[in-house]
Scaffold this motif. Sequence first.
Motif, PDB file in Angstrom:
ATOM      1  N   PRO A  94      -2.913 -22.112 -10.341  1.00 10.44           N
ATOM      2  CA  PRO A  94      -2.908 -20.755 -10.898  1.00 10.44           C
ATOM      3  C   PRO A  94      -4.148 -19.933 -10.573  1.00 10.44           C
ATOM      4  N   HIS A  95      -5.304 -20.563 -10.443  1.00 12.55           N
ATOM      5  CA  HIS A  95      -6.531 -19.817 -10.163  1.00 12.55           C
ATOM      6  C   HIS A  95      -6.711 -19.538  -8.675  1.00 12.55           C
ATOM      7  N   LEU A  96      -6.487 -20.551  -7.857  1.00 11.88           N
ATOM      8  CA  LEU A  96      -6.601 -20.371  -6.416  1.00 11.88           C
ATOM      9  C   LEU A  96      -5.376 -19.688  -5.829  1.00 11.88           C
ATOM     10  N   LYS A  97      -4.295 -19.659  -6.606  1.00 14.44           N
ATOM     11  CA  LYS A  97      -3.033 -19.041  -6.155  1.00 14.44           C
ATOM     12  C   LYS A  97      -2.575 -19.667  -4.845  1.00 14.44           C
ATOM     13  N   CYS A  98      -2.471 -20.982  -4.867  1.00 14.37           N
ATOM     14  CA  CYS A  98      -2.008 -21.751  -3.716  1.00 14.37           C
ATOM     15  C   CYS A  98      -1.039 -22.825  -4.208  1.00 14.37           C
ATOM     16  N   VAL A  99      -0.344 -23.439  -3.269  1.00 17.06           N
ATOM     17  CA  VAL A  99       0.541 -24.557  -3.573  1.00 17.06           C
ATOM     18  C   VAL A  99      -0.171 -25.846  -3.196  1.00 17.06           C
ATOM     19  N   VAL A 100      -0.132 -26.834  -4.086  1.00 15.53           N
ATOM     20  CA  VAL A 100      -0.710 -28.137  -3.791  1.00 15.53           C
ATOM     21  C   VAL A 100       0.421 -29.164  -3.725  1.00 15.53           C
ATOM     22  N   ALA A 101       0.337 -30.061  -2.750  1.00 12.92           N
ATOM     23  CA  ALA A 101       1.339 -31.111  -2.585  1.00 12.92           C
ATOM     24  C   ALA A 101       0.639 -32.395  -2.167  1.00 12.92           C
ATOM     25  N   VAL A 102       1.301 -33.526  -2.414  1.00  9.99           N
ATOM     26  CA  VAL A 102       0.739 -34.827  -2.036  1.00  9.99           C
ATOM     27  C   VAL A 102       1.734 -35.573  -1.161  1.00  9.99           C
ATOM     28  N   THR A 103       1.177 -36.334  -0.212  1.00  6.74           N
ATOM     29  CA  THR A 103       1.983 -37.185   0.655  1.00  6.74           C
ATOM     30  C   THR A 103       1.470 -38.611   0.504  1.00  6.74           C
ATOM     31  N   GLU A 104       1.865 -39.464   1.429  1.00  4.40           N
ATOM     32  CA  GLU A 104       1.467 -40.860   1.331  1.00  4.40           C
ATOM     33  C   GLU A 104      -0.044 -41.062   1.431  1.00  4.40           C
ATOM     34  N   ARG A 105      -0.710 -40.211   2.202  1.00  2.00           N
ATOM     35  CA  ARG A 105      -2.144 -40.417   2.408  1.00  2.00           C
ATOM     36  C   ARG A 105      -2.963 -39.127   2.373  1.00  2.00           C
ATOM     37  N   THR A 106      -2.351 -38.009   2.024  1.00  2.00           N
ATOM     38  CA  THR A 106      -3.076 -36.742   2.089  1.00  2.00           C
ATOM     39  C   THR A 106      -2.757 -35.846   0.900  1.00  2.00           C
ATOM     40  N   VAL A 107      -3.655 -34.893   0.661  1.00  3.14           N
ATOM     41  CA  VAL A 107      -3.422 -33.809  -0.286  1.00  3.14           C
ATOM     42  C   VAL A 107      -3.337 -32.516   0.527  1.00  3.14           C
ATOM     43  N   ILE A 108      -2.307 -31.721   0.293  1.00  3.84           N
ATOM     44  CA  ILE A 108      -2.073 -30.495   1.054  1.00  3.84           C
ATOM     45  C   ILE A 108      -2.270 -29.292   0.137  1.00  3.84           C
ATOM     46  N   VAL A 109      -3.001 -28.294   0.633  1.00  3.36           N
ATOM     47  CA  VAL A 109      -3.157 -27.026  -0.076  1.00  3.36           C
ATOM     48  C   VAL A 109      -2.645 -25.925   0.848  1.00  3.36           C
ATOM     49  N   TRP A 110      -1.618 -25.214   0.409  1.00  3.12           N
ATOM     50  CA  TRP A 110      -0.979 -24.180   1.228  1.00  3.12           C
ATOM     51  C   TRP A 110      -1.229 -22.806   0.615  1.00  3.12           C
ATOM     52  N   ASP A 111      -1.854 -21.938   1.396  1.00  5.25           N
ATOM     53  CA  ASP A 111      -2.081 -20.554   0.984  1.00  5.25           C
ATOM     54  C   ASP A 111      -0.878 -19.730   1.431  1.00  5.25           C
ATOM     55  N   TYR A 112       0.082 -19.575   0.546  1.00  3.83           N
ATOM     56  CA  TYR A 112       1.325 -18.883   0.891  1.00  3.83           C
ATOM     57  C   TYR A 112       1.141 -17.374   1.022  1.00  3.83           C
ATOM     58  N   LYS A 113       0.013 -16.841   0.583  1.00 10.87           N
ATOM     59  CA  LYS A 113      -0.180 -15.387   0.567  1.00 10.87           C
ATOM     60  C   LYS A 113      -0.475 -14.819   1.950  1.00 10.87           C
ATOM     61  N   SER A 114      -0.880 -15.674   2.876  1.00  9.45           N
ATOM     62  CA  SER A 114      -1.176 -15.182   4.212  1.00  9.45           C
ATOM     63  C   SER A 114       0.111 -14.769   4.914  1.00  9.45           C
ATOM     64  N   LYS A 115      -0.032 -14.032   5.990  1.00 10.03           N
ATOM     65  CA  LYS A 115       1.133 -13.542   6.709  1.00 10.03           C
ATOM     66  C   LYS A 115       1.952 -14.714   7.229  1.00 10.03           C
ATOM     67  N   ARG A 116       3.234 -14.472   7.388  1.00 10.54           N
ATOM     68  CA  ARG A 116       4.138 -15.545   7.760  1.00 10.54           C
ATOM     69  C   ARG A 116       3.755 -16.204   9.081  1.00 10.54           C
ATOM     70  N   SER A 117       3.258 -15.377  10.024  1.00 14.91           N
ATOM     71  CA  SER A 117       2.883 -15.913  11.326  1.00 14.91           C
ATOM     72  C   SER A 117       1.506 -16.547  11.316  1.00 14.91           C
ATOM     73  N   GLN A 118       0.828 -16.480  10.177  1.00 18.39           N
ATOM     74  CA  GLN A 118      -0.527 -17.005  10.091  1.00 18.39           C
ATOM     75  C   GLN A 118      -0.707 -17.830   8.814  1.00 18.39           C
ATOM     76  N   ASN A 119       0.235 -18.748   8.587  1.00 14.56           N
ATOM     77  CA  ASN A 119       0.154 -19.593   7.396  1.00 14.56           C
ATOM     78  C   ASN A 119      -1.132 -20.410   7.410  1.00 14.56           C
ATOM     79  N   ASN A 120      -1.767 -20.530   6.259  1.00 11.62           N
ATOM     80  CA  ASN A 120      -2.978 -21.322   6.121  1.00 11.62           C
ATOM     81  C   ASN A 120      -2.665 -22.582   5.329  1.00 11.62           C
ATOM     82  N   CYS A 121      -2.847 -23.712   5.961  1.00 13.73           N
ATOM     83  CA  CYS A 121      -2.603 -24.994   5.317  1.00 13.73           C
ATOM     84  C   CYS A 121      -3.829 -25.872   5.512  1.00 13.73           C
ATOM     85  N   PHE A 122      -4.250 -26.521   4.426  1.00 13.10           N
ATOM     86  CA  PHE A 122      -5.417 -27.386   4.452  1.00 13.10           C
ATOM     87  C   PHE A 122      -4.976 -28.799   4.083  1.00 13.10           C
TER      88      PHE A 122
END
Length: 262
Positions: A94-122
């Motif tokens: 809610p504060h960072l306004k991003c989506v967080v997800a987990v996989t088998e070995r990683t944590v993903i942070v997706w900034d959905y607010k960026s333009k569609r052609s320039q998605n930011n994923c960490f």
Amino acid sequence: LFGCFTGESDAMSLQLKEENMVFLVSEKHQITHAVVKRQDVIKGLVKVPHLDFIVTSSQKGLLTIFNKQRKSFFSYPVYFHQDTAWISGCDFLPHLKCVVAVTERTVIVWDYKSKRSQNNCFVIKPVENSLLCVCTMTVSDHLAKDDVLIGDDKGYVRLLTLTSDRFGLKQCKGKKESKPQVLDSKTFHIVKRKLHDDWVVKVKYISDLNCFGSCSSDSIHSFVLDNIKRLEDNLPVKEFSVPRGVNAFTYCAKAKVIVTGG
């Protein structure tokens, strides 16, 4: 049984009838657009009321935001990148306004607010053990920080702190879509404690109780409910046992009870 009582029973019956109204639904809405492909499975679904949208995560690695009012989709295909497939859970920061997800070995942070052609994923890695579930903690008023709880397949519950200064918006020039930026997990503040002897299948922070809960298929340490400070020490935690464990739980604020399912 109620017939054995006097006027008090009639009032109780009326109250029960009114409370049962919560289970009646006048109409349902179906999203006709397929969020994932037929061979895929939706593993996580989170409603974000104040922004009026729904976040979903698929098992094969597709993060999607559906806006009910605008009837629009924003998706990010995590499965295009190595070490990030098989998403096991997601939530909204809610504060960072991003989506967080987990996989088998990683944590993903997706900034959905960026333009569609320039998605930011960490991608935060490496993470010890296989991550199975994640939830956001709404305890801090710090607008540039979010805390998340993560459960893994070895019975550990982690507390991970995410701050805005770690997720700068950097675009890769000359490419339609930016690659995920890999961040070293050792540079993040992570607290963990082993609370179960089997998979942690769900974690949740209950703000009304100022406690976190975690459940497992462990028959001895099936359900834990305690203060978040217990993750930082070795003091005994409040827990109870259920044969073959607990698969799900929730809290009812009105009745002030925890309900579990096994």
